[in-house]
Structures are given as C-alpha cells and as structure tokens.
Motif scaffolding. Structure first.
Motif, PDB file in Angstrom:
ATOM      1  N   ALA A 168       0.829  -1.204   0.000  1.00 20.41           N
ATOM      2  CA  ALA A 168       0.000   0.000   0.000  1.00 20.41           C
ATOM      3  C   ALA A 168       0.866   1.258   0.000  1.00 20.41           C
ATOM      4  O   ALA A 168       0.531   2.262  -0.642  1.00 20.41           O
ATOM      5  N   LEU A 169       1.984   1.202   0.697  1.00 20.70           N
ATOM      6  CA  LEU A 169       2.903   2.341   0.717  1.00 20.70           C
ATOM      7  C   LEU A 169       3.496   2.595  -0.659  1.00 20.70           C
ATOM      8  O   LEU A 169       3.572   3.735  -1.128  1.00 20.70           O
ATOM      9  N   LEU A 170       3.893   1.527  -1.335  1.00 19.05           N
ATOM     10  CA  LEU A 170       4.522   1.663  -2.651  1.00 19.05           C
ATOM     11  C   LEU A 170       3.540   2.111  -3.726  1.00 19.05           C
ATOM     12  O   LEU A 170       3.928   2.773  -4.695  1.00 19.05           O
ATOM     13  N   THR A 171       2.259   1.761  -3.557  1.00 21.17           N
ATOM     14  CA  THR A 171       1.254   2.131  -4.556  1.00 21.17           C
ATOM     15  C   THR A 171       0.540   3.434  -4.221  1.00 21.17           C
ATOM     16  O   THR A 171      -0.339   3.873  -4.955  1.00 21.17           O
ATOM     17  N   GLY A 172       0.877   4.027  -3.085  1.00 21.30           N
ATOM     18  CA  GLY A 172       0.253   5.283  -2.700  1.00 21.30           C
ATOM     19  C   GLY A 172      -1.118   5.136  -2.073  1.00 21.30           C
ATOM     20  O   GLY A 172      -1.864   6.119  -1.978  1.00 21.30           O
ATOM     21  N   ASP A 173      -1.469   3.928  -1.637  1.00 18.84           N
ATOM     22  CA  ASP A 173      -2.781   3.687  -1.035  1.00 18.84           C
ATOM     23  C   ASP A 173      -2.723   3.615   0.492  1.00 18.84           C
ATOM     24  O   ASP A 173      -3.674   3.149   1.134  1.00 18.84           O
ATOM     25  N   LEU A 174      -1.638   4.072   1.072  1.00 16.53           N
ATOM     26  CA  LEU A 174      -1.460   3.961   2.516  1.00 16.53           C
ATOM     27  C   LEU A 174      -2.184   5.110   3.218  1.00 16.53           C
ATOM     28  O   LEU A 174      -1.597   6.120   3.592  1.00 16.53           O
ATOM     29  N   THR A 175      -3.486   4.940   3.392  1.00 20.17           N
ATOM     30  CA  THR A 175      -4.305   5.952   4.046  1.00 20.17           C
ATOM     31  C   THR A 175      -4.356   5.698   5.553  1.00 20.17           C
ATOM     32  O   THR A 175      -3.946   4.629   6.041  1.00 20.17           O
ATOM     33  N   ALA A 176      -4.875   6.658   6.288  1.00 27.60           N
ATOM     34  CA  ALA A 176      -5.018   6.486   7.739  1.00 27.60           C
ATOM     35  C   ALA A 176      -5.968   5.331   8.047  1.00 27.60           C
ATOM     36  O   ALA A 176      -5.749   4.566   8.989  1.00 27.60           O
ATOM     37  N   GLN A 177      -7.003   5.208   7.244  1.00 28.94           N
ATOM     38  CA  GLN A 177      -7.964   4.120   7.445  1.00 28.94           C
ATOM     39  C   GLN A 177      -7.292   2.764   7.243  1.00 28.94           C
ATOM     40  O   GLN A 177      -7.488   1.834   8.036  1.00 28.94           O
ATOM     41  N   PHE A 178      -6.487   2.661   6.191  1.00 30.16           N
ATOM     42  CA  PHE A 178      -5.785   1.401   5.928  1.00 30.16           C
ATOM     43  C   PHE A 178      -4.797   1.090   7.049  1.00 30.16           C
ATOM     44  O   PHE A 178      -4.686  -0.059   7.496  1.00 30.16           O
ATOM     45  N   MET A 179      -4.075   2.101   7.518  1.00 35.03           N
ATOM     46  CA  MET A 179      -3.088   1.886   8.576  1.00 35.03           C
ATOM     47  C   MET A 179      -3.733   1.398   9.863  1.00 35.03           C
ATOM     48  O   MET A 179      -3.203   0.525  10.555  1.00 35.03           O
ATOM     49  N   LEU A 180      -4.885   1.943  10.203  1.00 36.41           N
ATOM     50  CA  LEU A 180      -5.587   1.499  11.403  1.00 36.41           C
ATOM     51  C   LEU A 180      -6.045   0.049  11.268  1.00 36.41           C
ATOM     52  O   LEU A 180      -5.926  -0.743  12.213  1.00 36.41           O
ATOM     53  N   LYS A 181      -6.543  -0.294  10.088  1.00 36.97           N
ATOM     54  CA  LYS A 181      -6.991  -1.674   9.862  1.00 36.97           C
ATOM     55  C   LYS A 181      -5.814  -2.643   9.914  1.00 36.97           C
ATOM     56  O   LYS A 181      -5.904  -3.730  10.509  1.00 36.97           O
ATOM     57  N   ALA A 182      -4.703  -2.258   9.297  1.00 36.07           N
ATOM     58  CA  ALA A 182      -3.508  -3.112   9.328  1.00 36.07           C
ATOM     59  C   ALA A 182      -2.980  -3.239  10.759  1.00 36.07           C
ATOM     60  O   ALA A 182      -2.517  -4.310  11.167  1.00 36.07           O
ATOM     61  N   GLY A 186      -2.323  -6.612  13.004  1.00 35.11           N
ATOM     62  CA  GLY A 186      -1.035  -6.841  13.637  1.00 35.11           C
ATOM     63  C   GLY A 186      -1.147  -7.043  15.140  1.00 35.11           C
ATOM     64  O   GLY A 186      -0.481  -7.903  15.720  1.00 35.11           O
ATOM     65  N   LEU A 187      -1.997  -6.267  15.796  1.00 35.47           N
ATOM     66  CA  LEU A 187      -2.164  -6.383  17.248  1.00 35.47           C
ATOM     67  C   LEU A 187      -2.788  -7.715  17.639  1.00 35.47           C
ATOM     68  O   LEU A 187      -2.335  -8.367  18.588  1.00 35.47           O
ATOM     69  N   VAL A 188      -3.822  -8.126  16.915  1.00 34.78           N
ATOM     70  CA  VAL A 188      -4.490  -9.384  17.252  1.00 34.78           C
ATOM     71  C   VAL A 188      -3.570 -10.570  16.981  1.00 34.78           C
ATOM     72  O   VAL A 188      -3.375 -11.440  17.849  1.00 34.78           O
ATOM     73  N   ALA A 189      -2.969 -10.605  15.786  1.00 33.74           N
ATOM     74  CA  ALA A 189      -2.067 -11.714  15.450  1.00 33.74           C
ATOM     75  C   ALA A 189      -0.828 -11.699  16.339  1.00 33.74           C
ATOM     76  O   ALA A 189      -0.370 -12.751  16.801  1.00 33.74           O
ATOM     77  N   GLY A 190      -0.294 -10.512  16.602  1.00 31.97           N
ATOM     78  CA  GLY A 190       0.881 -10.409  17.454  1.00 31.97           C
ATOM     79  C   GLY A 190       0.590 -10.827  18.881  1.00 31.97           C
ATOM     80  O   GLY A 190       1.423 -11.467  19.536  1.00 31.97           O
ATOM     81  N   GLY A 191      -0.585 -10.471  19.388  1.00 32.39           N
ATOM     82  CA  GLY A 191      -0.960 -10.869  20.736  1.00 32.39           C
ATOM     83  C   GLY A 191      -1.056 -12.382  20.875  1.00 32.39           C
ATOM     84  O   GLY A 191      -0.585 -12.965  21.860  1.00 32.39           O
ATOM     85  N   ILE A 192      -1.666 -13.027  19.872  1.00 31.80           N
ATOM     86  CA  ILE A 192      -1.776 -14.487  19.896  1.00 31.80           C
ATOM     87  C   ILE A 192      -0.392 -15.123  19.818  1.00 31.80           C
ATOM     88  O   ILE A 192      -0.084 -16.070  20.559  1.00 31.80           O
ATOM     89  N   PHE A 193       0.460 -14.605  18.941  1.00 32.64           N
ATOM     90  CA  PHE A 193       1.811 -15.153  18.787  1.00 32.64           C
ATOM     91  C   PHE A 193       2.592 -15.052  20.098  1.00 32.64           C
ATOM     92  O   PHE A 193       3.207 -16.024  20.547  1.00 32.64           O
ATOM     93  N   LEU A 194       2.581 -13.884  20.716  1.00 34.57           N
ATOM     94  CA  LEU A 194       3.337 -13.681  21.948  1.00 34.57           C
ATOM     95  C   LEU A 194       2.802 -14.554  23.087  1.00 34.57           C
ATOM     96  O   LEU A 194       3.574 -15.084  23.894  1.00 34.57           O
ATOM     97  N   PHE A 195       1.470 -14.685  23.153  1.00 32.31           N
ATOM     98  CA  PHE A 195       0.861 -15.483  24.220  1.00 32.31           C
ATOM     99  C   PHE A 195       1.346 -16.932  24.164  1.00 32.31           C
ATOM    100  O   PHE A 195       1.793 -17.500  25.174  1.00 32.31           O
ATOM    101  N   TYR A 196       1.278 -17.539  22.978  1.00 35.53           N
ATOM    102  CA  TYR A 196       1.666 -18.940  22.860  1.00 35.53           C
ATOM    103  C   TYR A 196       3.179 -19.119  22.800  1.00 35.53           C
ATOM    104  O   TYR A 196       3.697 -20.152  23.243  1.00 35.53           O
ATOM    105  N   TYR A 197       3.899 -18.136  22.287  1.00 35.69           N
ATOM    106  CA  TYR A 197       5.362 -18.214  22.273  1.00 35.69           C
ATOM    107  C   TYR A 197       5.900 -18.195  23.704  1.00 35.69           C
ATOM    108  O   TYR A 197       6.799 -18.976  24.053  1.00 35.69           O
ATOM    109  N   ASN A 198       5.357 -17.335  24.538  1.00 33.00           N
ATOM    110  CA  ASN A 198       5.774 -17.290  25.935  1.00 33.00           C
ATOM    111  C   ASN A 198       5.404 -18.578  26.668  1.00 33.00           C
ATOM    112  O   ASN A 198       6.153 -19.048  27.539  1.00 33.00           O
ATOM    113  N   ALA A 199       4.265 -19.148  26.323  1.00 30.40           N
ATOM    114  CA  ALA A 199       3.855 -20.408  26.953  1.00 30.40           C
ATOM    115  C   ALA A 199       4.834 -21.520  26.606  1.00 30.40           C
ATOM    116  O   ALA A 199       5.219 -22.331  27.470  1.00 30.40           O
TER     117      ALA A 199
END
Length: 206
Positions: A168-182, A186-199
C-alpha cells in the motif's frame, strides 16, 4: 519404526553393559546411523548411574487431548477473525457517515464473539488448572503440535499484514484508514503469537 525400536533396544543393552555414551555414539556412527538419530535415541535414556538405564518420559497422544485442544484453537481462530472484522468495521465508522449501515455489518461478528470469547476463556482456564494439578499433561504431543500451528498461523498473518502495508505504501494507497486496519490485524495476530510463544518458552525452561 521397527529400526528405531531396534536402536532403542541396542542403546538400552549397551548402557546396561556399562558402555559410555561416546563409545555407543562411535559404534552407531560406524554402523551408518545419523547423528540426529543417535542423539534422539540416547536422549530417551536419563544420564544416571542407575542400572538398568532409566527411560525419560515420552510425549503422549490421546483422543481427549485432540478434541479439547482442537476445539480451543478452533474457537480462538474463529474469535480472532471476527474480532478483527468488528474492529475494522468500527474503523470504517470513523471515516463513513452512514453509521447504521456500518453497524449492520458487525452484528454477526459480535454474535460470534459473545459465544467464542467466554468459551475460549473457560476452555483455557480449565486446561491450565489441569496442567497445574498434573504436570505430566505438558507432554501432550497434540497440545504442542496445535500450539505450534497457532504460532505458524499468527506469524503468517503478521507477515501478510506487513507485506500488504508495504504494498500500500509503494502504490500510494497507505491511508489512515488502511493503517488502522492493518494495525488491528497486527495487534491481534501479534498478541496471539506472543501469548503462545511465551507459553512454549516457559514449558521449555521447566
């Protein structure tokens, strides 16, 4: 499988006879066994002076574990997907005027979360209590496999999210709305990864 059984029996007999692990390794290497096979087979026996050699605990597999852990991770997957959908729709609400239409798109996701969130918490806390009462349950092979599958899916989602953001950055479509969605992905997937990685790290340290 038969060859591995023969290797295990050979090592047991060799250790019983008083041979050192170095001598056993040398003999097996000369016979054509790989280093990994030898190490794994030797690790199956505790390094003690007790005779006969003492076997180490092995991983277990049960139908009950498959049902519980498959259900737990399935609920987690469905819940995480719908959590992302709900949060992303709320982001759309910040940038769109027709709030009623936006809220209409999250009814199903909210319904899923109302069921999935308490069910996942109940299953997870229930299993943690069982693990605390009986540490031997940590050796469940199915539990470890599904945990690593969850880590794989979370890591794949994070990489995909990063690729989409860079694109999206390279194509010029990196809007605030897109960044929030991305960021939500990242937060949900990262939270799951960290939870089970620490376990996993805590279990390996024990």
């Amino acid at each position: 499988m038969a060859s591995r059984d023969e290797l295990s029996l050979f090592i047991r007999d060799a250790l019983t006879a008083g041979n050192s692990r170095a001598d056993i390794t040398a003999a097996l290497t000369d016979a054509g066994w790989s280093k990994t096979e030898i190490i794994d087979a030797l690790d199956a026996w505790a390094e003690t002076a007790f005779t006969p050699p003492v076997p180490r605990p092995v991983q277990t597999v049960s139908a009950r574990d498959f049902f519980i852990y498959a259900l737990t991770f399935g609920v987690l997957l469905v819940g995480a997907i719908n959590l992302v959908i709900v949060l992303q729709v709320l982001v759309d609400l910040l940038f769109e005027e027709d709030g009623y239409a936006v809220f209409g798109r999250i009814r199903f996701g909210v319904s899923v979360l109302i069921v999935a969130a308490p069910l996942y918490l109940w299953l997870t806390l229930r299993e943690r209590r069982r693990l605390a009462r009986d540490p031997a349950l940590h050796r469940s092979a199915i539990r470890k496999w599904l945990t690593y599958i969850a880590l794989l899916l979370a890591a794949g989602t994070l990489l995909g999210d990063l690729v989409a953001t860079i694109y999206a950055l390279l194509t010029g479509d990196l809007t605030a709305q897109f960044m929030l969605k991305a960021g939500i992905v990242g937060l949900v997937a990262g939270g799951i990864f960290l939870f089970y990685y620490n376990a996993i790290r805590q279990e390996d340290a024990e």
